[in-house]
Design a protein around this motif. Structure first.
Motif, mmCIF file in Angstrom:
data_model
loop_
_atom_site.group_PDB
_atom_site.id
_atom_site.type_symbol
_atom_site.label_atom_id
_atom_site.label_comp_id
_atom_site.label_asym_id
_atom_site.label_seq_id
_atom_site.Cartn_x
_atom_site.Cartn_y
_atom_site.Cartn_z
ATOM 1 N N ALA A 1 0.812 -1.216 0.000
ATOM 2 C CA ALA A 1 0.000 0.000 0.000
ATOM 3 C C ALA A 1 0.847 1.267 0.000
ATOM 4 C CB ALA A 1 -0.931 0.002 1.216
ATOM 5 N N VAL A 2 2.116 1.175 0.427
ATOM 6 C CA VAL A 2 2.929 2.383 0.569
ATOM 7 C C VAL A 2 3.754 2.707 -0.680
ATOM 8 C CG1 VAL A 2 3.089 2.078 3.067
ATOM 9 C CG2 VAL A 2 4.886 1.138 1.614
ATOM 10 N N GLY A 3 3.697 1.864 -1.713
ATOM 11 C CA GLY A 3 4.497 2.105 -2.896
ATOM 12 C C GLY A 3 3.743 2.840 -3.986
ATOM 13 N N VAL A 4 4.486 3.276 -5.022
ATOM 14 C CA VAL A 4 3.872 4.063 -6.083
ATOM 15 C C VAL A 4 3.066 3.204 -7.054
ATOM 16 C CG1 VAL A 4 5.634 5.854 -5.933
ATOM 17 C CG2 VAL A 4 5.922 3.983 -7.563
ATOM 18 N N LEU A 5 3.346 1.899 -7.142
ATOM 19 C CA LEU A 5 2.594 1.065 -8.077
ATOM 20 C C LEU A 5 1.109 1.055 -7.738
ATOM 21 C CD1 LEU A 5 2.412 -0.877 -10.456
ATOM 22 C CD2 LEU A 5 2.991 -2.751 -8.903
ATOM 23 N N ALA A 6 0.778 1.031 -6.454
ATOM 24 C CA ALA A 6 -0.631 1.038 -6.061
ATOM 25 C C ALA A 6 -1.332 2.288 -6.588
ATOM 26 C CB ALA A 6 -0.758 0.958 -4.542
#
Length: 260
Positions: free
Chosen positions: A147-152
């Motif tokens: 949830a904390v990455g840019v892909l989401a």
């Protein structure tokens, strides 16, 4: 209050005569299977075999594409360009999707592997390019990622569904990222501690860091790495704890949700 959560494991990564043994033991314990697509591990025959086992157990199938780096098991950053990564991932996902249709168990989601997972979590250009390409080809695909990455964020902006993932057998840092492999506290092996963590994530939406503090963590799916020596024991402990607490295990992307 009732709780429902998905359990996933990375499968199809074995080799040799007994390469399906661990997968056969793990599949009854999970609700989603991240299937290696032949780059960091696996091959077309193994992919089809795992898809068939997943169908037998009613486990949702997902693609687990990684860097083409069998020597490093996909855990080394290769420095590939965004266009190169897009082509590599599309080829791997397309292969598993075709095999899933062939065996009658369509693939429903994608979870990147290893160094690629972390690259897509921090590299906005590459994450945006991949999300755009995936949405154009397979708009029904769910992206499973931290949830904390840019892909989401990029996947949502491209119109794809996103499922938030937490890890039961990896250490967490105060910023919500994982303790890098090889560092102290990177891996968890104790079934009781892992079951405690799983219960807290589901019921309290927190996780304990290596420093002993608790940070917020919301998850739709909990992962145990299938290549870990204690993977079966960890998932058995989690399933036992969930049964005791009345926590339901169910896929975040059940087959009924999608057209085949």
């Amino acid at each position: 209050m009732t709780h429902t959560i998905d359990l996933n494991a990375d499968l199809g990564e074995g080799a040799g005569p007994g390469r399906l043994a661990t997968d056969a033991a793990l599949l009854p314990l999970v609700s989603s299977a991240n299937i290696a697509c032949g780059a960091h591990a696996g091959d077309p025959l193994l992919m089809a075999e795992v898809l068939t086992l997943a169908r037998h157990h009613g486990v949702t199938a997902g693609a687990h594409p990684g860097y083409p780096d069998r020597t490093g098991f996909g855990r080394r950053e290769l420095g590939a360009s965004a266009p190169e990564i897009v082509i590599e991932v599309l080829a791997q996902v397309g292969s598993l999707r075709a095999l899933g249709r062939h065996v009658g168990h369509p693939m429903r989601y994608l979870k990147p592997h290893g160094a690629l997972y972390h690259r897509l979590g921090r590299d906005q250009e590459t994450a945006r390019a991949l999300a755009t390409a995936l949405a154009a080809l397979w708009p029904d695909l769910v992206v499973l990622t931290t949830a904390v990455g840019v892909l989401a964020r990029e996947a949502r902006e491209a119109g794809l569904r996103v499922a938030r993932e937490a890890f039961l057998d990896r250490g967490y840092q105060p910023d919500g990222t994982l303790v890098p492999r090889g560092n102290a506290g990177d891996l968890l092996h104790d079934p009781t501690l892992v079951a405690d963590r799983a219960e807290r994530i589901v019921c309290d939406r927190t996780v304990e860091t290596g420093e002993g503090t608790r940070i917020p963590l919301q998850a739709d799916s909990l992962c145990v790495h299938g290549d870990g020596p204690a993977a079966v024991a960890l998932l058995e402990a989690v399933r036992t704890r969930f049964a005791q607490r009345g926590i339901t295990v169910a896929s975040f992307a059940p087959s009924a949700t999608f057209p085949s």
